[in-house]
Scaffold this motif. Sequence first.
Motif, PDB file in Angstrom:
ATOM      1  N   VAL A 310       0.748  -1.198  -0.053  1.00  0.00           N
ATOM      2  CA  VAL A 310       0.023  -0.173  -0.010  1.00  0.00           C
ATOM      3  C   VAL A 310       0.999   1.198   0.099  1.00  0.00           C
ATOM      4  CG1 VAL A 310      -1.724   1.366   1.484  1.00  0.00           C
ATOM      5  CG2 VAL A 310      -2.157  -1.084   0.985  1.00  0.00           C
ATOM      6  N   GLU A 311       1.964   1.035   0.771  1.00  0.00           N
ATOM      7  CA  GLU A 311       2.737   2.438   0.982  1.00  0.00           C
ATOM      8  C   GLU A 311       3.656   2.785  -0.471  1.00  0.00           C
ATOM      9  OE1 GLU A 311       3.270   4.336   3.633  1.00  0.00           O
ATOM     10  OE2 GLU A 311       1.497   3.457   4.402  1.00  0.00           O
ATOM     11  N   LEU A 348      10.899  -2.598  -6.784  1.00  0.00           N
ATOM     12  CA  LEU A 348      11.845  -2.774  -5.611  1.00  0.00           C
ATOM     13  C   LEU A 348      11.540  -1.756  -4.317  1.00  0.00           C
ATOM     14  CD1 LEU A 348      14.466  -4.037  -3.882  1.00  0.00           C
ATOM     15  CD2 LEU A 348      15.668  -2.400  -5.215  1.00  0.00           C
ATOM     16  N   ALA A 349      11.223  -2.050  -2.832  1.00  0.00           N
ATOM     17  CA  ALA A 349      11.121  -1.365  -1.768  1.00  0.00           C
ATOM     18  C   ALA A 349      12.266  -1.394  -0.858  1.00  0.00           C
ATOM     19  CB  ALA A 349       9.850  -1.734  -0.939  1.00  0.00           C
ATOM     20  N   LEU A 350      12.837  -0.229  -0.388  1.00  0.00           N
ATOM     21  CA  LEU A 350      13.755  -0.012   0.294  1.00  0.00           C
ATOM     22  C   LEU A 350      13.489   0.380   1.441  1.00  0.00           C
ATOM     23  CD1 LEU A 350      16.864   1.196  -2.062  1.00  0.00           C
ATOM     24  CD2 LEU A 350      16.356  -1.183  -1.630  1.00  0.00           C
ATOM     25  N   LEU A 378      11.019   3.810   1.752  1.00  0.00           N
ATOM     26  CA  LEU A 378      10.299   3.839   2.518  1.00  0.00           C
ATOM     27  C   LEU A 378      11.056   4.154   3.837  1.00  0.00           C
ATOM     28  CD1 LEU A 378       7.731   0.986   1.604  1.00  0.00           C
ATOM     29  CD2 LEU A 378       7.690   3.292   1.009  1.00  0.00           C
ATOM     30  N   PRO A 379      10.568   4.695   4.990  1.00  0.00           N
ATOM     31  CA  PRO A 379      11.060   4.922   6.153  1.00  0.00           C
ATOM     32  C   PRO A 379      10.807   3.834   7.036  1.00  0.00           C
ATOM     33  CG  PRO A 379       8.997   6.252   6.201  1.00  0.00           C
ATOM     34  CD  PRO A 379       9.220   5.730   5.052  1.00  0.00           C
ATOM     35  N   TYR A 380      11.604   3.480   8.119  1.00  0.00           N
ATOM     36  CA  TYR A 380      11.414   2.465   9.106  1.00  0.00           C
ATOM     37  C   TYR A 380      10.067   2.440   9.691  1.00  0.00           C
ATOM     38  CZ  TYR A 380      16.721   1.711   9.011  1.00  0.00           C
ATOM     39  OH  TYR A 380      17.987   1.622   8.431  1.00  0.00           O
ATOM     40  N   VAL A 381       9.666   1.484  10.320  1.00  0.00           N
ATOM     41  CA  VAL A 381       8.544   1.360  11.001  1.00  0.00           C
ATOM     42  C   VAL A 381       8.869   0.606  12.420  1.00  0.00           C
ATOM     43  CG1 VAL A 381       7.030   0.999   8.954  1.00  0.00           C
ATOM     44  CG2 VAL A 381       7.905  -0.972  10.237  1.00  0.00           C
ATOM     45  N   LYS A 382       8.073   0.882  13.563  1.00  0.00           N
ATOM     46  CA  LYS A 382       8.127   0.203  14.693  1.00  0.00           C
ATOM     47  C   LYS A 382       8.532  -1.194  14.631  1.00  0.00           C
ATOM     48  CE  LYS A 382       6.950   4.178  16.661  1.00  0.00           C
ATOM     49  NZ  LYS A 382       7.994   4.835  17.258  1.00  0.00           N
ATOM     50  N   HIS A 383       9.413  -1.581  15.441  1.00  0.00           N
ATOM     51  CA  HIS A 383      10.055  -2.917  15.399  1.00  0.00           C
ATOM     52  C   HIS A 383       9.092  -4.199  15.668  1.00  0.00           C
ATOM     53  CE1 HIS A 383       9.889  -2.910  19.989  1.00  0.00           C
ATOM     54  NE2 HIS A 383       9.716  -4.432  19.868  1.00  0.00           N
ATOM     55  N   GLN A 385       6.038  -3.928  14.183  1.00  0.00           N
ATOM     56  CA  GLN A 385       5.283  -3.680  12.999  1.00  0.00           C
ATOM     57  C   GLN A 385       5.981  -4.071  11.801  1.00  0.00           C
ATOM     58  OE1 GLN A 385       4.867   0.806  12.892  1.00  0.00           O
ATOM     59  NE2 GLN A 385       2.783   0.493  13.510  1.00  0.00           N
ATOM     60  N   VAL A 386       7.310  -4.583  11.919  1.00  0.00           N
ATOM     61  CA  VAL A 386       8.241  -4.858  10.588  1.00  0.00           C
ATOM     62  C   VAL A 386       7.710  -6.030  10.003  1.00  0.00           C
ATOM     63  CG1 VAL A 386      10.399  -5.689   9.929  1.00  0.00           C
ATOM     64  CG2 VAL A 386      10.423  -4.017  11.671  1.00  0.00           C
ATOM     65  N   VAL A 387       7.462  -7.280  10.607  1.00  0.00           N
ATOM     66  CA  VAL A 387       6.943  -8.535  10.200  1.00  0.00           C
ATOM     67  C   VAL A 387       5.645  -8.402   9.363  1.00  0.00           C
ATOM     68  CG1 VAL A 387       6.208 -10.934  10.614  1.00  0.00           C
ATOM     69  CG2 VAL A 387       8.090 -10.076  11.578  1.00  0.00           C
ATOM     70  N   PRO A 388       4.405  -7.824   9.796  1.00  0.00           N
ATOM     71  CA  PRO A 388       3.281  -7.417   8.957  1.00  0.00           C
ATOM     72  C   PRO A 388       3.544  -6.614   7.918  1.00  0.00           C
ATOM     73  CG  PRO A 388       3.162  -6.749  11.129  1.00  0.00           C
ATOM     74  CD  PRO A 388       4.389  -7.390  11.163  1.00  0.00           C
ATOM     75  N   PHE A 389       4.281  -5.688   8.354  1.00  0.00           N
ATOM     76  CA  PHE A 389       4.726  -4.652   7.126  1.00  0.00           C
ATOM     77  C   PHE A 389       5.255  -5.089   5.864  1.00  0.00           C
ATOM     78  CE2 PHE A 389       7.685  -1.286   5.283  1.00  0.00           C
ATOM     79  CZ  PHE A 389       6.544  -0.296   4.797  1.00  0.00           C
ATOM     80  N   LEU A 390       6.219  -6.190   6.174  1.00  0.00           N
ATOM     81  CA  LEU A 390       6.965  -6.769   5.053  1.00  0.00           C
ATOM     82  C   LEU A 390       6.050  -7.923   4.181  1.00  0.00           C
ATOM     83  CD1 LEU A 390      10.384  -7.037   6.486  1.00  0.00           C
ATOM     84  CD2 LEU A 390       9.782  -5.281   5.168  1.00  0.00           C
ATOM     85  N   ALA A 391       5.008  -8.500   5.240  1.00  0.00           N
ATOM     86  CA  ALA A 391       4.409  -9.497   4.370  1.00  0.00           C
ATOM     87  C   ALA A 391       3.639  -9.316   3.286  1.00  0.00           C
ATOM     88  CB  ALA A 391       3.237  -9.968   5.399  1.00  0.00           C
ATOM     89  N   GLY A 392       3.402  -7.798   2.945  1.00  0.00           N
ATOM     90  CA  GLY A 392       2.808  -7.746   1.698  1.00  0.00           C
ATOM     91  C   GLY A 392       3.774  -7.794   0.480  1.00  0.00           C
ATOM     92  N   ALA A 393       5.119  -8.054   0.673  1.00  0.00           N
ATOM     93  CA  ALA A 393       5.748  -8.152  -0.535  1.00  0.00           C
ATOM     94  C   ALA A 393       5.667  -9.613  -0.979  1.00  0.00           C
ATOM     95  CB  ALA A 393       7.399  -7.760  -0.139  1.00  0.00           C
ATOM     96  N   ASP A 394       6.659  -9.614  -2.148  1.00  0.00           N
ATOM     97  CA  ASP A 394       6.885 -11.155  -2.765  1.00  0.00           C
ATOM     98  C   ASP A 394       8.016 -12.170  -2.454  1.00  0.00           C
ATOM     99  OD1 ASP A 394       4.240 -11.295  -4.460  1.00  0.00           O
ATOM    100  OD2 ASP A 394       4.991  -9.508  -5.413  1.00  0.00           O
ATOM    101  N   VAL A 395       9.142 -11.079  -2.345  1.00  0.00           N
ATOM    102  CA  VAL A 395      10.544 -11.600  -2.053  1.00  0.00           C
ATOM    103  C   VAL A 395      11.091 -10.806  -1.076  1.00  0.00           C
ATOM    104  CG1 VAL A 395      12.553 -12.625  -2.999  1.00  0.00           C
ATOM    105  CG2 VAL A 395      10.417 -12.728  -4.236  1.00  0.00           C
ATOM    106  N   GLY A 396      12.183 -11.294  -0.011  1.00  0.00           N
ATOM    107  CA  GLY A 396      12.692 -10.624   0.792  1.00  0.00           C
ATOM    108  C   GLY A 396      14.333 -10.673   0.257  1.00  0.00           C
ATOM    109  N   ILE A 397      15.037  -9.682   0.244  1.00  0.00           N
ATOM    110  CA  ILE A 397      16.210  -9.496  -0.545  1.00  0.00           C
ATOM    111  C   ILE A 397      17.489  -9.357   0.596  1.00  0.00           C
ATOM    112  CG2 ILE A 397      17.973  -8.842  -2.302  1.00  0.00           C
ATOM    113  CD1 ILE A 397      15.633 -10.130  -3.563  1.00  0.00           C
TER     114      ILE A 397
END
Length: 514
Positions: A310-311, A348-350, A378-383, A385-397
């Motif tokens: 979404v972001e 790519l989201a950084l 994108l800026p950092y989120v609270k620690h 929040q990180v896992v649910p925040f990243l879950a919307g992506a397809d691949v972690g690099i």
Amino acid sequence: MIVDNRVDGDSRVQKVARSAAEAGWDVTLLGRSPHDVEVTWRLGAAEVRLLPVPDPLDRRRHEFRRSWLRWPLAYRPGGIADYRAHQVRGWQADLTVEAALLEQRARAGDLDGARLRRARRRLRLRSTAARLLARWVWLRTRMMHRVRSGRRFRNPWDRAYTLFWQAVRRDRAWRRLEPGLWDYELAYGPELDRLRPDLIHAHDFRMLGVGARAKIRAAAQGRRVALVWDAHEFLPGLRPWRDHARWLPAHRAHEREYAPHADAVVTVSADLAELLRREHRLPELPSVVLNAPAVEHRPAGAGPPPDVRVECGLGADVPLLVYSGAAAPQRGLTTLVDALPRLPGVHLALVVDPARRHVEELADRAGKLGVADRLHVLPYVKHWQVVPFLAGADVGIIPIHHWPNHEIALITKFFEYAHARLPVVVSDVRTMAATVRETGQGEVFTAGDVTDLVRAVTAVLADPARYRAAYDRPGLLAGWTWAAQAEVLDRVYRRLLPATTDDAIPAPAEGAIR
């Protein structure tokens, strides 16, 4: 607890403090304020205090001297350059107003032709003089900066200086080579003495000395203080934070001097624990507290966390890669950006600190490659929040380069990607590559190799379900939780304070870790 940063953005420090407080310990976390005033806030049940840390000792002697032979026109240090620059700007501002007043008088007919020409000529001469003076001030200021920045501490004299003090003072040599370490002592030491803690948890190598000296002072007063050293990284394998030959020898000497004062050592991986035991001849192997995510730290009543997709403003069908963490050249982010032109339609989201200079360089590079519209910063989120925040992506690099510390640990983002159930693409650094090959949760590529990165990403995007299925393996994610790590840490604390009973510590909140 003591740490040399501002706490915000350091998820390990936040998780440790909050979990200890939830387990019933009375926790005060001292960090470094980014300003010259103290900042106080709460982290769950823990109190966070960010202390001002003046750093006059962090400056080198040459910064107080002039280089008469190489830069004879350089201003002397002490603020005169800024004074002269503002003085010239003030003169130029005054001349601008005078020119405006002169034109007003000319339009009003207050001056005849000859007087107006003379006034304009005088004004032009003064303006030219001001411009020449501004140029002169700029030149002298530039020379002053060259004096300060030109020294890289890698010439034969500086190497000889370093070797001399290492030979003369051995592990006490840091006092000459890196006196800025005293700035932390002068800021944190008095507060530790005032707090009179039973236990000091010192995060990383800079705080080890601060904690050890506080322990020594307390012992002189008849108080026993237990010291836990939390080694986040292996210092000999660390890329120096400064480009001079003194930094690493000085910090290694500082660490060696104070490591024997630690009553217990904890660290982030089994490999690093073994390295620390050999490096400092520790009597026992350090306890391992993995950098696992703490999804249970979500505050009660908190709203839903943000979503990375979404972001970025992307639909569910758009392939999205994500990188979360520090932005630095050794993290391999340039390889990621260079791969985008060969991954059509992939975004790519950084998730990084947008203010870092390297992030600006990456954005410029993406623009030159014609993929700026597919790079999202994108800026950092609270620690929590990180896992649910990243879950919307397809691949972690994780494209990090080969550095000793990168080889020996499963880093924070590795666990965050796993709990977000993201397939991962990691570079061939030893520990992470071996884990990914064993679990089947992703693909491994050769660090710095754009072609191989494209191959790995393409393979994962072609069949993501195959890689996500690895997380269904019984017990895999359960061992990578912060709850399990908090139990390890609590056992370390209770072993060091055997006189502390359950009656002396308030019962933890319901659902907290003991």
